[in-house]
Design a protein around this motif. Structure first.
Motif, short mmCIF file in Angstrom:
data_model
loop_
_atom_site.label_atom_id
_atom_site.label_comp_id
_atom_site.label_asym_id
_atom_site.label_seq_id
_atom_site.Cartn_x
_atom_site.Cartn_y
_atom_site.Cartn_z
N GLY A 259 20.31 -0.41 76.20
CA GLY A 259 19.92 -1.43 75.66
C GLY A 259 21.03 -2.34 74.78
O GLY A 259 20.90 -3.39 74.63
N LEU A 418 15.29 -3.79 72.17
CA LEU A 418 16.71 -4.19 72.26
C LEU A 418 16.98 -4.80 70.75
O LEU A 418 16.66 -5.71 70.26
CB LEU A 418 17.03 -5.42 73.01
CG LEU A 418 16.50 -5.30 74.69
CD1 LEU A 418 16.99 -6.47 75.38
CD2 LEU A 418 17.13 -4.08 75.53
N GLY A 423 19.72 0.37 72.44
CA GLY A 423 18.26 0.29 72.80
C GLY A 423 17.49 1.79 72.38
O GLY A 423 17.85 2.65 72.11
#
Length: 647
Positions: A259, A418, A423
């Motif tokens: 992420g 995100l 993440g």
């Protein structure tokens, strides 16, 4: 002395050609009989090699041989290999052999089609192309052989290995070999592997070599209520630890790292033109509530943008700037969600993009194996209402989707949020039986001759309305009507009135369907009696009996509630002689109940309620599920018996 002359023997042309022909291979007779049982095709070989050259490059070579046993397996005699700016196709070769293994034809370059993806208008900005080859023969059995090599500069994605990708396909032999530098250790997950097929791992100098071999996999049957085939046949899923795409380095070893790479790749692309910011602020100035401000922004988005697909090199992951969408009015899922995030920021509503594996009926991602399992981007706004979490999800690519609704396309699964810290794996909205409802009121008017008319109002909400919302927004009334008529399982009828209408905005989207029908000869008298099945539109079919031993788990992917109220209006002089007994079923698969009653005005009322659960159960549960469906089907066919007064 007389000289001796050489003796020349003239051979037939067929013999000369036979002598020059290559030796037969892949004869059908060499396939074990057990592998042919229940199979439409047999994979004779699927040998794949993945060579990781560096953090930014890998090479994938494939040699695949498939014997097509009958016409149902013909699709396996075709191949399409995609390539783009980050993936080059070095070669594509092919050949086809007869049942005895004799070469019939080698694929020529002129026979390979090369087409751009989206040439039909479905994608607007893409560099993806596909090379197609078709070696289908008029009649089986025959064998096709394909070889190709891909050189990829996109190491975010490693190839997956799953030779058995369709029901009715057996595998005689398959292998995967991965060669990677010791400095780039391989991440992999073995799924559904048979005993003895685990990885063989060796170190050769500064290289790590991994190898898997599969043999003699029987064809998988197409079974009712089975999980997706990807969850049922042997597979090895590969993923990088470290990777690099066009100079942008990252890690996929954790969800946080994956992420973070995506977030950093798009950082700073959420700046709007001052005029757009001013427009948004003026639009929401009278709305103190964050959810109300988000709704108004979403309405602005839907009224001023449209979706296109962007698959240009790094553009598959890096968004257009929000300012570009503001001026052009279009973008893909990344660009539109990034643009919406910027609009919401201007309205004082913080939000984050989220990666999701979208698709109706798709299984959830594997949360225990961080890797790029995504094909779509949505938006998530972690709101707080009255001191309680009130997370808002937005699908930014649709001009018609209801505010805050994910539906069957992206609901009931996980997404990767995100954030500036990387993440975070979180759940998208869950839709159960309370949300996925179909509620129907039907009035059936019978005349003395046995003909009838009917009116029906059906409200569908949640995932039950997804298909009908698409019909409403994507097709005109004539095509909507045709779709419904084609699916009405009635012997003789005329649809005299039809409409689809969206319900007013609420917590869940809904679509109301109104029908009016004429039913000539619906329930003709039989002697002095009339037999009527009041369940006109909601019968659930029984399932075919299981043939052989069940292979798959029982997978019920969605929870739904169907509630029907039918009122049977009788002609003068008729009354019920017999009403069906009530039915009550309660199982691990769901519940079902029916009841009949005669109302004070003589109308017969039939109430039916079916709730199906979302569940994954062991394969031993399938006989019980069959029995549940059989009992429902039997109850759905129950008949009311009428007699005429004085008969």
């Amino acid at each position: 002395m007389k000289a001796f002359l050489p003796i020349v023997v003239a051979l037939p042309l067929s013999a000369l050609l036979l002598a020059a022909a290559p030796a037969p291979k892949y004869a059908v007779a060499d396939i074990p009989v057990a592998l042919r049982e229940g199979a439409h095709a047999v994979v004779r070989a699927d040998d794949e090699v993945v060579t990781v050259k560096s953090a930014s490059r890998l090479v994938h070579t494939v040699h695949r041989v498939v014997t097509v046993l009958d016409n149902t397996g013909d699709d396996l005699a075709r191949i399409g290999v995609s390539y783009d700016a980050l993936r080059s196709l070095s070669y594509l070769r092919g050949a086809v052999y007869d049942a005895e293994g004799r070469l019939l034809h080698q694929l020529r370059a002129s026979e390979i089609k090369d087409e751009g993806v989206g040439s039909d208008g479905s994608s607007f900005m893409t560099d993806v192309r596909v090379r197609y080859a078709d070696l289908r023969q008029p009649q089986g059995p025959y064998t096709v052989e394909f070889e190709y090599e891909i050189v990829s500069d996109n190491t975010l994605f490693y190839p997956d290995f799953q030779p058995q990708e369709e029901e009715g396909v057996a595998v005689q032999a398959a292998s995967l070999r991965v060669i990677t530098p010791a400095s780039l250790p391989l991440r992999y997950q073995e799924r559904q592997l048979p005993a003895g097929a685990a990885v063989a791992h060796i170190t050769a100098g500064n290289q790590e070599v991994y190898e898997w071999k599969l043999t003699n996999l029987a064809a998988v049957d197409d079974e009712e209520a089975a999980p997706p085939l990807t969850d049922r046949t042997p597979a090895v899923v590969l993923a990088p630890g470290s990777f690099q795409v066009q100079g942008h380095a990252g890690t996929a070893a954790t969800w946080q790292g994956l992420g973070q790479w995506t977030y950093d790749l798009n950082a700073g692309r959420d700046q709007l033109p001052p005029a757009t910011v001013a427009k948004v602020q003026a639009l929401v100035k009278d709305l103190p509530d964050a959810r109300a401000r988000a709704r108004r922004v979403y309405e602005l988005l839907q009224g001023s943008t449209r979706y296109i697909s962007v698959q240009l090199g790094l553009g598959g992951w890096q968004t257009f700037p929000a300012s570009t969408v503001a001026s052009s009015g279009y973008g893909d899922c990344k660009a539109l969600s990034n643009y919406t995030r910027a609009l919401l920021a201007a309205a004082g509503v913080p939000a984050y993009q989220a990666l999701v594996g979208a698709g109706s009926g798709e299984a959830d991602l594997r949360a225990d194996f961080p890797s790029s399992q995504f094909n779509h981007v949505v938006l998530c706004a972690p709101l707080v209402t009255a001191g309680r979490p009130d997370t808002l999800w937005l699908e930014c690519t649709s001009q018609t989707d209801a505010f805050g609704y994910m539906g069957s396309f992206t609901g009931n699964r996980h997404a990767l949020l995100l954030t500036p810290e990387g993440g975070k794996l979180i759940a998208t909205p869950r839709y159960g039986a309370a949300e996925n409802r179909r509620v129907r009121r039907l009035d059936l008017f019978l005349d003395a001759s046995g003909s009838a008319t009917a009116t029906a109002r059906t409200l569908r909400t949640g995932q039950e309305q997804d298909l009908y919302a698409a019909l409403l927004h994507e097709l005109g009334p004539p095509d909507q009507k045709k779709y419904v008529v084609d699916r009405l399982k009635l012997p003789t009828f005329t649809l005299t009135r039809f409409s689809l209408v969206a319900t007013p905005a609420g917590p869940l989207p809904g679509v109301v369907e109104n029908l009016a029908l004429t039913l000539p000869g619906f329930a003709p008298p039989s002697g002095k009696r009339v037999f009527i099945n009041p369940n006109l539109l909601s019968r659930l079919p029984a399932l075919p009996a299981q043939v052989g031993e069940r292979q798959a788990e029982v997978w019920l992917p969605s929870a739904t509630l169907h509630a029907d109220t039918v009122r049977l209006h009788l002609p003068a002089g008729f009354h019920p002689e017999t009403l069906p007994a009530p039915v009550q079923l309660s199982t691990a698969y769901g519940t079902y109940a029916t009841q009949y009653a005669t109302l004070p005005d003589g109308t017969i009322q039939y109430i039916r309620r079916l709730e199906l659960k979302r569940a994954k159960l062991p394969k031993t549960a399938y006989p019980g599920y069959l029995d549940f469906r059989r009992k429902i089907n039997s109850a759905d066919k129950a008949q009311v018996v009428l007699v005429k007064a004085g008969s």
